[in-house]
Design an enzyme around this catalytic site. Structure first.
Site, PDB file in Angstrom:
ATOM      1  N   ARG A 158       0.831  -1.225   0.000  1.00  0.00           N
ATOM      2  CA  ARG A 158       0.000   0.000   0.000  1.00  0.00           C
ATOM      3  C   ARG A 158       0.860   1.267   0.000  1.00  0.00           C
ATOM      4  NH1 ARG A 158      -3.086  -3.564  -0.496  1.00  0.00           N
ATOM      5  NH2 ARG A 158      -5.251  -3.653   0.209  1.00  0.00           N
ATOM      6  N   SER A 228     -10.449  -0.356   3.623  1.00  0.00           N
ATOM      7  CA  SER A 228      -9.686  -0.513   4.872  1.00  0.00           C
ATOM      8  C   SER A 228      -9.217   0.852   5.351  1.00  0.00           C
ATOM      9  CB  SER A 228      -8.439  -1.366   4.633  1.00  0.00           C
ATOM     10  OG  SER A 228      -8.791  -2.626   4.144  1.00  0.00           O
ATOM     11  N   GLU A 324      -4.481   3.784   6.391  1.00  0.00           N
ATOM     12  CA  GLU A 324      -4.260   3.429   4.992  1.00  0.00           C
ATOM     13  C   GLU A 324      -4.914   4.506   4.133  1.00  0.00           C
ATOM     14  OE1 GLU A 324      -4.794   2.006   1.206  1.00  0.00           O
ATOM     15  OE2 GLU A 324      -6.544   1.767   2.481  1.00  0.00           O
TER      16      GLU A 324
END
Ligand code: EPU
Length: 338
Positions: A158, A228, A324
């Site tokens: 990520r 998320s 995130e």
């Protein structure tokens, strides 16, 4: 471009948390020739706004969502350049329809192609990184178009170089180039996927696509979230060892040499936070890594909930959780942030 003067423009449709916030201007270039001027006016750069949390009214925002088009660079391979504003899921379906493979497990991820490269999206055992050839875009700082080869994009979990301060909001990605495969090699490493793919349809890419889409639909809320909210923490072998001494039942899986990922969803779930609510913001009851606006949440509700989850997980397990989602400071706090 919309520019509503002093009152600003609602950002409700331009992000997925469904918050009632505004931006001073929403800059929407329709082709690359409009990008340099729009970029010079913008403070933040977004795609479809599916991975941001605006903390209130925002300074001018540039969205690349109207940059559209595909261009095949090489038929063998194939190698294809995709405009940043193309919808990610539409791109995945287009690939399958053409007989271009590799992205099936990334079905139904919200957001645009440009943003997908910034975060190196990943799901169900596949991530974008191995398919990336290069990223092309406008660099505001040096006022030039640049082609950044995959190695220089430094994609990780990520993560990419475009999140670093010298690139963040300075580089407008306008195209992403991919190398795909003409051979379908299904990735069934993720237990949920392996269990649900029908053995007789293992070689049908549409079946894999539909299976992943169904799993996502069951777990993730249809609206009011940014997927998320936190990253899964990555621990060194010694950090994991220390955690296992205290919490032998904690699940973990390898994340590159000497590193291990612990599911943040487990840490949040076992801290008793599933369904926990502040105002109208809630820890999603089916996937606790997701924070959701149940309808009338304010940015403050979501931010208070995110901090509460971080503090509780830190206290209970001694592990910091990192967002995130990209948290965008509001206009009122700009002075203190600059
Ligand atoms: N778990 C619980 N309780 C729950 C749900 C999950 O304990 O209620 C634990 C289980 O041990 C489970 C583990 O968490 O095995 C992992 O859960 P899940 O398979 O749902 O995946 P995740 O690690 O929570 C990541 C990505 C998702 C991606 C899925 C599937 C991140 C930050 N998130 O979630 O990506 O779809 O894997 O591959 O890496 C996103 O980035 O927005 C996103 C949705």
């Amino acid at each position: 471009m919309y520019d509503a003067g002093s009152g600003g423009v609602p950002l409700n449709e331009a992000h997925t948390f469904g918050l009632s916030v505004r931006t001073q201007a929403l800059l929407l270039p329709k082709d690359e020739s409009e990008v340099p001027d729009a970029a010079s006016q913008a403070t933040y750069i977004i795609g479809e706004g599916s991975n941001i949390l605006p903390l209130g009214d925002l300074p001018p925002v540039l969205s690349t969502r109207y940059l559209r088009g595909y261009q095949v660079l090489r038929a063998d391979g194939p190698e294809v350049e995709v405009a940043a504003g193309e919808n990610w899921d539409a791109w995945v379906r287009f690939c399958i329809a053409q007989g271009w493979h590799g992205l099936e497990n990334l079905a139904a991820i919200p957001g645009s192609v440009g943003a997908a490269a910034v975060q190196n999206i990943g799901a169900y055992g596949v991530e974008l990184a191995p398919f990336l050839l290069y990223v092309y875009g406008w660099n505001k700082r040096i006022e030039a178009w640049q082609r950044i080869p995959a190695e220089a994009c430094k994609l990780g979990y990520r993560h990419s170089v475009f999140q670093a301060p010298e690139w963040r909001d300075q580089f407008v990605i306008t195209r992403v180039a991919f190398r795909l495969s003409r051979r379908f090699a299904p990735v069934l490493s993720y237990p949920d996927v392996a269990r649900r793919v029908h053995p007789q349809r293992q070689h049908d890419p549409w079946h894999l696509y539909e299976t992943v889409r169904a799993i996502r639909t069951e777990k993730l809320p249809a609206r009011g979230s940014a997927g998320s909210f936190f990253k899964n923490p990555v621990l060194s072998a010694s950090q994991l060892e220390a955690l296992l001494q205290r919490v032998p039942e904690v699940p973990y899986y390898p994340a590159g040499e000497g590193y291990f990922k612990v599911p943040a969803a487990w840490l949040i779930d076992k801290a008793g936070l599933k369904g926990y609510q502040i105002g109208d913001a809630q820890v999603h009851p089916r996937q606790p890594l997701v924070l959701v606006n149940r309808g009338a949440a304010t940015p403050e509700d979501l931010w208070a909930l995110a901090r509460y989850v971080q503090e509780t997980v830190q206290e209970r397990w001694g592990i910091p959780l990192e967002p995130e989602v990209r948290v965008l400071p509001a206009l009122s706090s700009q002075a203190s942030h600059s």
